[in-house]
Scaffold this motif. Structure first.
Motif, PDB file in Angstrom:
ATOM      1  N   ASP A  64      23.743   3.603  78.881  1.00 44.74           N
ATOM      2  CA  ASP A  64      24.348   4.331  79.994  1.00 44.74           C
ATOM      3  C   ASP A  64      25.731   3.784  80.314  1.00 44.74           C
ATOM      4  OD1 ASP A  64      22.332   6.118  80.335  1.00 44.74           O
ATOM      5  OD2 ASP A  64      21.314   5.004  81.922  1.00 44.74           O
ATOM      6  N   MET A  65      25.840   2.467  80.272  1.00 40.51           N
ATOM      7  CA  MET A  65      27.121   1.850  80.573  1.00 40.51           C
ATOM      8  C   MET A  65      28.158   2.206  79.524  1.00 40.51           C
ATOM      9  SD  MET A  65      26.996  -1.945  82.138  1.00 40.51           S
ATOM     10  CE  MET A  65      28.702  -2.507  82.258  1.00 40.51           C
ATOM     11  N   ALA A  66      27.716   2.199  78.261  1.00 36.96           N
ATOM     12  CA  ALA A  66      28.622   2.551  77.170  1.00 36.96           C
ATOM     13  C   ALA A  66      29.111   3.996  77.350  1.00 36.96           C
ATOM     14  CB  ALA A  66      27.937   2.370  75.825  1.00 36.96           C
ATOM     15  N   LEU A  67      28.212   4.878  77.773  1.00 32.14           N
ATOM     16  CA  LEU A  67      28.590   6.287  77.995  1.00 32.14           C
ATOM     17  C   LEU A  67      29.604   6.396  79.143  1.00 32.14           C
ATOM     18  CD1 LEU A  67      25.146   8.067  77.522  1.00 32.14           C
ATOM     19  CD2 LEU A  67      27.221   8.584  76.249  1.00 32.14           C
ATOM     20  N   GLU A  68      29.363   5.615  80.190  1.00 35.25           N
ATOM     21  CA  GLU A  68      30.298   5.615  81.320  1.00 35.25           C
ATOM     22  C   GLU A  68      31.671   5.119  80.894  1.00 35.25           C
ATOM     23  OE1 GLU A  68      28.833   3.361  84.670  1.00 35.25           O
ATOM     24  OE2 GLU A  68      26.990   4.554  84.669  1.00 35.25           O
ATOM     25  N   ARG A  69      31.654   4.066  80.098  1.00 34.57           N
ATOM     26  CA  ARG A  69      32.920   3.491  79.655  1.00 34.57           C
ATOM     27  C   ARG A  69      33.642   4.453  78.713  1.00 34.57           C
ATOM     28  NH1 ARG A  69      33.794  -1.622  80.959  1.00 34.57           N
ATOM     29  NH2 ARG A  69      35.052  -2.127  79.161  1.00 34.57           N
ATOM     30  N   LEU A  70      32.877   5.191  77.963  1.00 37.28           N
ATOM     31  CA  LEU A  70      33.456   6.192  77.072  1.00 37.28           C
ATOM     32  C   LEU A  70      34.174   7.259  77.907  1.00 37.28           C
ATOM     33  CD1 LEU A  70      33.519   6.973  74.014  1.00 37.28           C
ATOM     34  CD2 LEU A  70      31.545   8.397  74.464  1.00 37.28           C
ATOM     35  N   ALA A  71      33.503   7.693  78.971  1.00 36.20           N
ATOM     36  CA  ALA A  71      34.087   8.711  79.854  1.00 36.20           C
ATOM     37  C   ALA A  71      35.318   8.167  80.574  1.00 36.20           C
ATOM     38  CB  ALA A  71      33.040   9.175  80.864  1.00 36.20           C
ATOM     39  N   ALA A  72      35.296   6.878  80.874  1.00 34.99           N
ATOM     40  CA  ALA A  72      36.398   6.267  81.614  1.00 34.99           C
ATOM     41  C   ALA A  72      37.539   5.800  80.706  1.00 34.99           C
ATOM     42  CB  ALA A  72      35.867   5.084  82.427  1.00 34.99           C
ATOM     43  N   GLY A  73      37.370   6.001  79.403  1.00 34.08           N
ATOM     44  CA  GLY A  73      38.407   5.599  78.465  1.00 34.08           C
ATOM     45  C   GLY A  73      38.448   4.103  78.202  1.00 34.08           C
ATOM     46  N   GLN A  74      37.363   3.411  78.500  1.00 34.76           N
ATOM     47  CA  GLN A  74      37.325   1.959  78.292  1.00 34.76           C
ATOM     48  C   GLN A  74      36.381   1.563  77.183  1.00 34.76           C
ATOM     49  OE1 GLN A  74      36.105   1.246  82.292  1.00 34.76           O
ATOM     50  NE2 GLN A  74      38.047   0.297  82.814  1.00 34.76           N
ATOM     51  N   TYR A  75      35.902   2.576  76.484  1.00 34.16           N
ATOM     52  CA  TYR A  75      34.936   2.296  75.428  1.00 34.16           C
ATOM     53  C   TYR A  75      35.557   1.422  74.342  1.00 34.16           C
ATOM     54  CZ  TYR A  75      31.558   2.894  71.738  1.00 34.16           C
ATOM     55  OH  TYR A  75      30.638   2.643  70.758  1.00 34.16           O
ATOM     56  N   GLY A  76      34.758   0.460  73.863  1.00 33.71           N
ATOM     57  CA  GLY A  76      35.223  -0.385  72.771  1.00 33.71           C
ATOM     58  C   GLY A  76      35.956  -1.632  73.215  1.00 33.71           C
ATOM     59  N   LEU A  77      36.100  -1.786  74.543  1.00 31.40           N
ATOM     60  CA  LEU A  77      36.721  -3.000  75.071  1.00 31.40           C
ATOM     61  C   LEU A  77      35.625  -3.886  75.644  1.00 31.40           C
ATOM     62  CD1 LEU A  77      39.828  -1.487  76.879  1.00 31.40           C
ATOM     63  CD2 LEU A  77      39.710  -2.523  74.609  1.00 31.40           C
ATOM     64  N   CYS A  78      35.737  -5.158  75.368  1.00 28.32           N
ATOM     65  CA  CYS A  78      34.734  -6.108  75.841  1.00 28.32           C
ATOM     66  C   CYS A  78      34.727  -6.136  77.377  1.00 28.32           C
ATOM     67  CB  CYS A  78      35.080  -7.483  75.282  1.00 28.32           C
ATOM     68  SG  CYS A  78      34.017  -8.790  75.888  1.00 28.32           S
ATOM     69  N   THR A  79      33.523  -6.052  77.949  1.00 30.57           N
ATOM     70  CA  THR A  79      33.436  -6.035  79.420  1.00 30.57           C
ATOM     71  C   THR A  79      33.755  -7.416  80.006  1.00 30.57           C
ATOM     72  OG1 THR A  79      31.050  -6.460  79.254  1.00 30.57           O
ATOM     73  CG2 THR A  79      31.722  -4.183  79.594  1.00 30.57           C
ATOM     74  N   ASP A  80      33.685  -8.443  79.191  1.00 30.57           N
ATOM     75  CA  ASP A  80      33.959  -9.788  79.704  1.00 30.57           C
ATOM     76  C   ASP A  80      35.417 -10.194  79.551  1.00 30.57           C
ATOM     77  OD1 ASP A  80      31.351  -9.883  80.362  1.00 30.57           O
ATOM     78  OD2 ASP A  80      30.818 -11.606  79.108  1.00 30.57           O
ATOM     79  N   CYS A  81      35.950 -10.089  78.334  1.00 27.68           N
ATOM     80  CA  CYS A  81      37.313 -10.589  78.117  1.00 27.68           C
ATOM     81  C   CYS A  81      38.330  -9.471  77.945  1.00 27.68           C
ATOM     82  CB  CYS A  81      37.349 -11.534  76.917  1.00 27.68           C
ATOM     83  SG  CYS A  81      37.094 -10.709  75.349  1.00 27.68           S
ATOM     84  N   GLY A  82      37.854  -8.235  77.796  1.00 29.89           N
ATOM     85  CA  GLY A  82      38.776  -7.106  77.725  1.00 29.89           C
ATOM     86  C   GLY A  82      39.411  -6.869  76.365  1.00 29.89           C
ATOM     87  N   SER A  83      39.086  -7.707  75.394  1.00 28.20           N
ATOM     88  CA  SER A  83      39.688  -7.464  74.082  1.00 28.20           C
ATOM     89  C   SER A  83      38.875  -6.434  73.306  1.00 28.20           C
ATOM     90  CB  SER A  83      39.837  -8.771  73.298  1.00 28.20           C
ATOM     91  OG  SER A  83      38.594  -9.371  73.115  1.00 28.20           O
ATOM     92  N   ALA A  84      39.490  -5.885  72.284  1.00 29.52           N
ATOM     93  CA  ALA A  84      38.848  -4.824  71.510  1.00 29.52           C
ATOM     94  C   ALA A  84      37.668  -5.370  70.719  1.00 29.52           C
ATOM     95  CB  ALA A  84      39.856  -4.190  70.571  1.00 29.52           C
TER      96      ALA A  84
END
Ligand SMILES: [Zn+2]
Length: 129
Positions: A77-97
């Motif tokens: 669910d979180m991955a889907l949310e991040r996909l919608a928010a354009g943040q998919y593929g970025l680490c939730t902790d450090c922000g790198s790809a």
């Protein structure tokens, strides 16, 4: 930082995530047989028989399995949310790809390899029920 995804990429990832979600949901409802977790626990406790120690083990395994499914669902669910928010593929902790190969293998991952292994090492042992 952000990862460039074409509309096609996004669609493909979303379809993949939803497919995994469906499988998990199916497993979960089959496993719990349509009853809530609390009811399920009660049923297990009320079961008769002189195999009590074994039953305790079964119960612990049972809970562990549904917990894992719940975590996996939340992750998707979180991955889907991040996909919608354009943040998919970025680490939730450090922000790198996150490495594309890693995402291909497990499209629901939220952390890069470094952060995931850090978390894994720092995680306390799961409490025994
Ligand atoms: Zn990271």
């Amino acid at each position: 930082m952000h990862i460039h995804l074409t509309a096609e990429d996004r669609q493909q990832i979303e379809a993949e995530l939803r497919a995994r979600r469906d499988v998990l949901e199916g497993q979960r409802s089959r496993h719990l047989d349509g009853v809530s977790r609390a009811e399920h626990a009660r049923e297990l406790l009320l079961q008769d028989g002189d195999d009590a120690p074994q039953r305790d083990v079964d119960r612990a395994v049972d809970f562990a399995r549904t917990d894992r499914d719940a975590v996996a669902l939340a992750e998707i669910d979180m991955a889907l949310e991040r996909l919608a928010a354009g943040q998919y593929g970025l680490c939730t902790d450090c922000g790198s790809a996150i490495a594309p190969a890693r995402l291909k293998l497990a499209p629901q991952v939220l952390r890069c390899v470094a952060c995931a292994s850090l978390l894994e090492r720092g995680r306390p042992k799961p409490a025994t029920l």
